[in-house]
Structures are given as structure tokens and as C-alpha cells.
Write a protein that holds these residues in place. Structure first.
Motif, PDB file in Angstrom:
ATOM      1  N   CYS A 155       0.850  -1.196   0.000  1.00 25.94           N
ATOM      2  CA  CYS A 155       0.000   0.000   0.000  1.00 25.94           C
ATOM      3  C   CYS A 155       0.890   1.253   0.000  1.00 25.94           C
ATOM      4  O   CYS A 155       1.806   1.362   0.824  1.00 25.94           O
ATOM      5  CB  CYS A 155      -0.898  -0.005   1.239  1.00 25.94           C
ATOM      6  SG  CYS A 155      -1.815   1.532   1.472  1.00 25.94           S
ATOM      7  N   SER A 157       0.155   4.047   0.930  1.00 26.27           N
ATOM      8  CA  SER A 157      -0.129   4.930   2.053  1.00 26.27           C
ATOM      9  C   SER A 157       0.445   4.378   3.364  1.00 26.27           C
ATOM     10  O   SER A 157       1.107   5.095   4.114  1.00 26.27           O
ATOM     11  CB  SER A 157      -1.645   5.119   2.167  1.00 26.27           C
ATOM     12  OG  SER A 157      -1.945   6.011   3.196  1.00 26.27           O
ATOM     13  N   CYS A 158       0.214   3.049   3.652  1.00 24.46           N
ATOM     14  CA  CYS A 158       0.633   2.508   4.961  1.00 24.46           C
ATOM     15  C   CYS A 158       1.668   1.389   4.850  1.00 24.46           C
ATOM     16  O   CYS A 158       2.070   0.816   5.857  1.00 24.46           O
ATOM     17  CB  CYS A 158      -0.588   2.007   5.727  1.00 24.46           C
ATOM     18  SG  CYS A 158      -1.275   0.491   5.035  1.00 24.46           S
ATOM     19  N   SER A 160       1.407  -1.653   4.021  1.00 20.73           N
ATOM     20  CA  SER A 160       1.009  -3.043   4.284  1.00 20.73           C
ATOM     21  C   SER A 160       1.016  -3.822   2.970  1.00 20.73           C
ATOM     22  O   SER A 160       0.771  -3.271   1.897  1.00 20.73           O
ATOM     23  CB  SER A 160      -0.367  -3.094   4.945  1.00 20.73           C
ATOM     24  OG  SER A 160      -1.345  -2.640   4.045  1.00 20.73           O
ATOM     25  N   CYS A 177      -4.357  -0.185   0.063  1.00 17.49           N
ATOM     26  CA  CYS A 177      -5.101  -1.226   0.784  1.00 17.49           C
ATOM     27  C   CYS A 177      -6.534  -0.760   1.068  1.00 17.49           C
ATOM     28  O   CYS A 177      -6.845   0.420   0.934  1.00 17.49           O
ATOM     29  CB  CYS A 177      -4.384  -1.598   2.081  1.00 17.49           C
ATOM     30  SG  CYS A 177      -4.564  -0.367   3.378  1.00 17.49           S
ATOM     31  N   CYS A 180      -6.862   2.030   3.835  1.00 18.90           N
ATOM     32  CA  CYS A 180      -6.477   3.374   3.374  1.00 18.90           C
ATOM     33  C   CYS A 180      -7.390   3.887   2.260  1.00 18.90           C
ATOM     34  O   CYS A 180      -7.565   5.099   2.101  1.00 18.90           O
ATOM     35  CB  CYS A 180      -5.032   3.373   2.886  1.00 18.90           C
ATOM     36  SG  CYS A 180      -3.851   3.024   4.203  1.00 18.90           S
TER      37      CYS A 180
HETATM   38 ZN   LIG Z   1      -2.847   1.127   3.447  1.00 16.75          ZN
END
Ligand SMILES: [Zn+2]
Length: 254
Positions: A155, A157-158, A160, A177, A180
Motif C-alpha cells: 500500500c 499509504s501505509c 502493508s 489497501c 487506506c
Molecule cells: Zn494502506
């Protein structure tokens, strides 16, 4: 100073007076050059076919200082990519490949990876695989070569890990993900099948990519995602892509 020998693909061609051309060529060893080729239009018209756009040539040239044009003294075609010229669809996409390379390169900026992609992309376009698959492969390879390719495993953004992709954000540069995706404006829905197609492209060099085919809904999805990646991260003014879309709308190409 002796002439320099290299090879290159003609990106653009302009008439210069009665007998000469100005050629923009992407060379293997010197990047993009802008050169004048004097006296080739007459009385030697047999050279004409050797100087068509996207012909791969062996050339000899003298580099000029500062803003002057380089001077080509010899050019011999080694590959005209006949397969990429056999119908309007391939021809349109060949122009797209040429325009992308022209857009992302500066003069005298050597990049052998891009050179191999250019010749490999034109070769692939002339092979038996559907032209659109060839273009998608080229787009992703080009984005990757520029360091702009989409993140496909984590992801954006995070970070994962993502094994069942559903969303992809073009400005952020990759898959997102589900957690997010609820908090950001996602630019695309995407299937894991398309993500796997992209991963497959990454796993082989362009010269070995002819076995990769893309069908059904994934074809459209890949086209949207990579087209938007090109527009957002490379340029939103690629004229040959707009031309291809126009031909599609009119039903002239598929
Ligand atoms: Zn994410």
C-alpha cells in the motif's frame, strides 16, 4: 575530428531547403541528437526509405558545438520495423512509442536502457501479439525505466502488503489497501489480475515479452491505469495517444 559512428532510431524528420533533412534521432551512445543530413533528397532518392520515421539506422555524424546542429555524413537502415507499419493501429502506436521517447529525453543524454526499450517496443509492436498488449508492456517498462512505475506489492499509504488488490491511486503512485482506500480519494479500481499482468511484465525483458497477452476486462483496466500514469507522471500532452483515442472512438481501430 573523425566522424562518430553509432546507431539510432529516427524520431522526427523535417525538410530543409531543396535537398536536405533535419533529423531528430535517438542514438544508443549519444542519446537524442538533432542533425542535418545534407544533399540526400536529390539526386539520391534511393536513400528516402532509409530515413523514414522510426527506422533503426547505423549513422556517422560530426557533433557540433553549442546550439548548432550535428552533421550526419552517412546513414544506413538496419531495421525498418516493417511489422509495426502493417496497419493503421500499429502505425499509430509506433508513433506513440516514438513520441514518448522523444518527450522523456533531452539532447545528448545517453540512456542505453531507453534505447533498448525503443527498439524492443517497436519490434514487439510488429510481432504477433495484439498491438494493445505491446503498448501496455512498453508503457510499463518505460515508466519503470524512469523510476515512475506503479508500486504493486505494498500500500502506497501505509506500506502493508497487498495480495488482493482492489484500488490503485495514480497520483500516489500505486496500489492502496482497503483500509487506506476509505480515507483517500482513489483514482482507480483495479483487479489483482491486472496487477499480476504488470508483475509479469516486470519479470521479463521486453525482448522476451511477446508471450504476455492481456485480454478481456484487464485490457481496458491496464489501458486506463497506465494511460493515466503516463498522463500524470510523464506528460498530459501526448498527441499520438489522443489521436489513437480518436481513431478508437470513430471505430477505425479497435
Ligand atoms: Zn494502506
Amino acid at each position: 575530428m573523425a566522424a562518430i559512428n553509432t546507431e539510432g532510431v529516427i524520431l522526427r524528420k523535417y525538410l530543409l531547403r531543396e535537398t536536405s533533412y533535419i533529423l531528430v534521432i535517438y542514438t544508443r551512445d549519444y542519446g537524442k541528437i538533432r542533425a542535418v543530413f545534407k544533399g540526400v533528397r536529390r539526386p539520391y532518392p534511393q536513400f528516402a526509405g532509409d530515413l523514414e520515421i522510426f527506422t533503426h539506422c547505423d549513422i556517422s555524424f560530426y557533433p557540433k558545438k553549442q546550439k548548432d546542429l550535428d552533421l550526419i555524413t552517412e546513414s544506413r537502415a538496419k531495421n525498418s520495423f516493417v511489422g509495426a507499419r502493417k496497419d493503421i493501429e500499429r502505425l499509430t502506436y509506433a508513433n506513440y512509442i516514438i513520441e514518448l521517447i522523444d518527450t522523456v529525453t533531452g539532447e545528448h543524454d545517453r540512456n542505453e536502457v531507453l534505447f533498448e526499450l525503443l527498439t524492443g517496443g517497436l519490434e514487439l509492436l510488429g510481432s504477433d501479439i495484439p498491438p494493445k498488449s505491446a503498448v501496455r508492456i512498453f508503457e510499463l517498462k518505460l515508466l519503470d525505466a524512469l523510476g515512475l512505475g506503479p508500486e504493486l506489492g505494498e500500500c502506497v499509504s501505509c506500506t502493508s502488503e497487498i495480495n488482493d488488490a482492489k484500488c490503485l491511486d495514480v497520483p500516489e503512485g500505486g496500489v492502496v489497501c482497503e483500509v487506506c482506500s476509505g480515507t483517500t480519494a482513489i483514482s482507480h479500481t483495479v483487479s489483482q489480475g491486472t496487477v499480476n499482468f504488470f508483475k509479469k511484465i516486470r519479470s521479463v525483458p521486453i525482448s522476451k515479452a511477446a508471450g504476455i497477452k492481456l485480454g478481456g476486462s484487464m485490457e481496458k483496466e491496464a489501458e486506463r491505469v497506465l494511460g493515466d500514469f503516463v498522463r500524470f507522471h510523464v506528460s498530459d500532452n501526448i498527441k499520438s495517444l489522443e489521436f489513437a483515442r480518436d481513431l478508437e472512438r470513430k471505430g477505425i481501430i479497435r
